[in-house]
Design a protein around this motif. Structure first.
Motif, PDB file in Angstrom:
ATOM      1  N   GLU A  16      12.496 -21.013 -62.663  1.00 53.97           N
ATOM      2  CA  GLU A  16      12.037 -22.313 -62.170  1.00 53.97           C
ATOM      3  C   GLU A  16      10.647 -22.646 -62.709  1.00 53.97           C
ATOM      4  O   GLU A  16      10.353 -23.802 -63.006  1.00 53.97           O
ATOM      5  N   ALA A  17       9.803 -21.645 -62.856  1.00 51.04           N
ATOM      6  CA  ALA A  17       8.461 -21.863 -63.396  1.00 51.04           C
ATOM      7  C   ALA A  17       8.530 -22.318 -64.853  1.00 51.04           C
ATOM      8  O   ALA A  17       7.799 -23.214 -65.272  1.00 51.04           O
ATOM      9  N   VAL A  18       9.432 -21.726 -65.625  1.00 51.03           N
ATOM     10  CA  VAL A  18       9.598 -22.124 -67.031  1.00 51.03           C
ATOM     11  C   VAL A  18      10.116 -23.560 -67.111  1.00 51.03           C
ATOM     12  O   VAL A  18       9.619 -24.360 -67.903  1.00 51.03           O
ATOM     13  N   LYS A  19      11.096 -23.895 -66.270  1.00 49.63           N
ATOM     14  CA  LYS A  19      11.587 -25.280 -66.245  1.00 49.63           C
ATOM     15  C   LYS A  19      10.455 -26.234 -65.910  1.00 49.63           C
ATOM     16  O   LYS A  19      10.343 -27.315 -66.497  1.00 49.63           O
ATOM     17  N   ASN A  71       7.875 -29.891 -67.792  1.00 46.05           N
ATOM     18  CA  ASN A  71       7.598 -31.182 -67.173  1.00 46.05           C
ATOM     19  C   ASN A  71       6.136 -31.575 -67.328  1.00 46.05           C
ATOM     20  O   ASN A  71       5.770 -32.709 -67.097  1.00 46.05           O
ATOM     21  N   TYR A  72       5.299 -30.622 -67.690  1.00 47.64           N
ATOM     22  CA  TYR A  72       3.871 -30.902 -67.893  1.00 47.64           C
ATOM     23  C   TYR A  72       3.672 -31.585 -69.241  1.00 47.64           C
ATOM     24  O   TYR A  72       4.407 -31.350 -70.191  1.00 47.64           O
ATOM     25  N   LYS A  73       2.650 -32.396 -69.306  1.00 48.18           N
ATOM     26  CA  LYS A  73       2.232 -32.982 -70.576  1.00 48.18           C
ATOM     27  C   LYS A  73       0.884 -32.379 -70.937  1.00 48.18           C
ATOM     28  O   LYS A  73      -0.035 -32.359 -70.133  1.00 48.18           O
ATOM     29  N   TYR A  74       0.808 -31.850 -72.145  1.00 50.59           N
ATOM     30  CA  TYR A  74      -0.412 -31.211 -72.603  1.00 50.59           C
ATOM     31  C   TYR A  74      -1.089 -32.140 -73.595  1.00 50.59           C
ATOM     32  O   TYR A  74      -0.547 -32.453 -74.633  1.00 50.59           O
ATOM     33  N   VAL A  75      -2.287 -32.582 -73.247  1.00 51.15           N
ATOM     34  CA  VAL A  75      -3.030 -33.487 -74.109  1.00 51.15           C
ATOM     35  C   VAL A  75      -4.405 -32.871 -74.335  1.00 51.15           C
ATOM     36  O   VAL A  75      -5.076 -32.482 -73.400  1.00 51.15           O
ATOM     37  N   PHE A  76      -4.787 -32.773 -75.590  1.00 50.06           N
ATOM     38  CA  PHE A  76      -6.072 -32.206 -75.951  1.00 50.06           C
ATOM     39  C   PHE A  76      -6.882 -33.246 -76.710  1.00 50.06           C
ATOM     40  O   PHE A  76      -6.386 -33.864 -77.644  1.00 50.06           O
ATOM     41  N   SER A  91       2.187 -22.248 -63.017  1.00 50.31           N
ATOM     42  CA  SER A  91       3.462 -22.876 -62.694  1.00 50.31           C
ATOM     43  C   SER A  91       4.188 -22.094 -61.605  1.00 50.31           C
ATOM     44  O   SER A  91       4.783 -22.682 -60.696  1.00 50.31           O
ATOM     45  N   LYS A  92       4.147 -20.759 -61.666  1.00 54.60           N
ATOM     46  CA  LYS A  92       4.774 -19.933 -60.629  1.00 54.60           C
ATOM     47  C   LYS A  92       4.141 -20.213 -59.274  1.00 54.60           C
ATOM     48  O   LYS A  92       4.841 -20.358 -58.271  1.00 54.60           O
ATOM     49  N   GLU A  93       2.815 -20.292 -59.237  1.00 57.85           N
ATOM     50  CA  GLU A  93       2.119 -20.590 -57.982  1.00 57.85           C
ATOM     51  C   GLU A  93       2.520 -21.966 -57.454  1.00 57.85           C
ATOM     52  O   GLU A  93       2.735 -22.139 -56.250  1.00 57.85           O
ATOM     53  N   ASP A  94       2.632 -22.925 -58.355  1.00 59.25           N
ATOM     54  CA  ASP A  94       3.016 -24.286 -57.984  1.00 59.25           C
ATOM     55  C   ASP A  94       4.425 -24.314 -57.396  1.00 59.25           C
ATOM     56  O   ASP A  94       4.657 -24.881 -56.322  1.00 59.25           O
ATOM     57  N   GLU A 122       6.128 -21.780 -56.183  1.00 65.24           N
ATOM     58  CA  GLU A 122       6.193 -20.983 -54.965  1.00 65.24           C
ATOM     59  C   GLU A 122       5.633 -21.754 -53.772  1.00 65.24           C
ATOM     60  O   GLU A 122       6.187 -21.693 -52.674  1.00 65.24           O
ATOM     61  N   SER A 123       4.574 -22.507 -53.986  1.00 61.57           N
ATOM     62  CA  SER A 123       4.013 -23.264 -52.869  1.00 61.57           C
ATOM     63  C   SER A 123       4.914 -24.431 -52.461  1.00 61.57           C
ATOM     64  O   SER A 123       4.980 -24.781 -51.290  1.00 61.57           O
ATOM     65  N   LYS A 124       5.626 -25.019 -53.416  1.00 59.06           N
ATOM     66  CA  LYS A 124       6.491 -26.166 -53.114  1.00 59.06           C
ATOM     67  C   LYS A 124       7.874 -25.734 -52.621  1.00 59.06           C
ATOM     68  O   LYS A 124       8.415 -26.338 -51.697  1.00 59.06           O
ATOM     69  N   ASN A 125       8.467 -24.730 -53.250  1.00 59.37           N
ATOM     70  CA  ASN A 125       9.869 -24.376 -52.999  1.00 59.37           C
ATOM     71  C   ASN A 125      10.092 -22.911 -52.666  1.00 59.37           C
ATOM     72  O   ASN A 125      11.222 -22.434 -52.760  1.00 59.37           O
ATOM     73  N   GLY A 126       9.057 -22.183 -52.322  1.00 61.61           N
ATOM     74  CA  GLY A 126       9.170 -20.745 -52.131  1.00 61.61           C
ATOM     75  C   GLY A 126      10.234 -20.330 -51.129  1.00 61.61           C
ATOM     76  O   GLY A 126      11.047 -19.447 -51.405  1.00 61.61           O
ATOM     77  N   GLU A 127      10.242 -20.949 -49.959  1.00 55.78           N
ATOM     78  CA  GLU A 127      11.213 -20.569 -48.930  1.00 55.78           C
ATOM     79  C   GLU A 127      12.639 -20.898 -49.356  1.00 55.78           C
ATOM     80  O   GLU A 127      13.558 -20.114 -49.122  1.00 55.78           O
ATOM     81  N   ASP A 128      12.826 -22.052 -49.984  1.00 54.93           N
ATOM     82  CA  ASP A 128      14.162 -22.424 -50.463  1.00 54.93           C
ATOM     83  C   ASP A 128      14.658 -21.452 -51.530  1.00 54.93           C
ATOM     84  O   ASP A 128      15.833 -21.076 -51.541  1.00 54.93           O
ATOM     85  N   LEU A 129      13.765 -21.048 -52.425  1.00 57.18           N
ATOM     86  CA  LEU A 129      14.150 -20.105 -53.474  1.00 57.18           C
ATOM     87  C   LEU A 129      14.494 -18.732 -52.891  1.00 57.18           C
ATOM     88  O   LEU A 129      15.447 -18.085 -53.336  1.00 57.18           O
ATOM     89  N   LYS A 130      13.731 -18.305 -51.894  1.00 57.05           N
ATOM     90  CA  LYS A 130      14.021 -17.008 -51.261  1.00 57.05           C
ATOM     91  C   LYS A 130      15.388 -17.043 -50.591  1.00 57.05           C
ATOM     92  O   LYS A 130      16.171 -16.097 -50.708  1.00 57.05           O
ATOM     93  N   THR A 131      15.672 -18.131 -49.902  1.00 61.38           N
ATOM     94  CA  THR A 131      16.968 -18.273 -49.245  1.00 61.38           C
ATOM     95  C   THR A 131      18.097 -18.272 -50.267  1.00 61.38           C
ATOM     96  O   THR A 131      19.107 -17.583 -50.097  1.00 61.38           O
ATOM     97  N   TYR A 132      17.916 -19.028 -51.344  1.00 63.81           N
ATOM     98  CA  TYR A 132      18.922 -19.091 -52.405  1.00 63.81           C
ATOM     99  C   TYR A 132      19.145 -17.710 -53.025  1.00 63.81           C
ATOM    100  O   TYR A 132      20.275 -17.305 -53.271  1.00 63.81           O
TER     101      TYR A 132
END
Length: 65
Positions: A51-54, A58-63, A21-24, A26-36
């Motif tokens: 943000e990663a915890v939030k 949003n993920y759905k886990y289905v097994f 989630s952190k990688e996700d 960071e790739s989507k919003n990394g620059e915005d988060l750094k600025t903030y």
């Protein structure tokens, strides 16, 4: 099918999903988060973690068992 949320998973799985989630985020919003973080004098890693915890809820886990 079994539907679970993030809290129902073991610690190792939670940590792996948090890292993904952190990688996700960071790739989507990394620059915005750094600025903030700079503008508000907040540590970047703290914002990234929150943000990663939030994002995890949003993920759905289905097994299939």
């Amino acid at each position: 099918m079994v539907y679970l949320n993030y809290n129902n998973l073991d610690n190792e799985t939670q940590q792996r999903l948090l890292d993904i989630s952190k990688e996700d985020i960071e790739s989507k919003n990394g620059e915005d988060l750094k600025t903030y973080a700079e503008e508000n004098h907040i540590e970047y890693d703290t914002i990234l973690y929150e943000e990663a915890v939030k994002n995890l809820y949003n993920y759905k886990y289905v097994f299939n068992i």
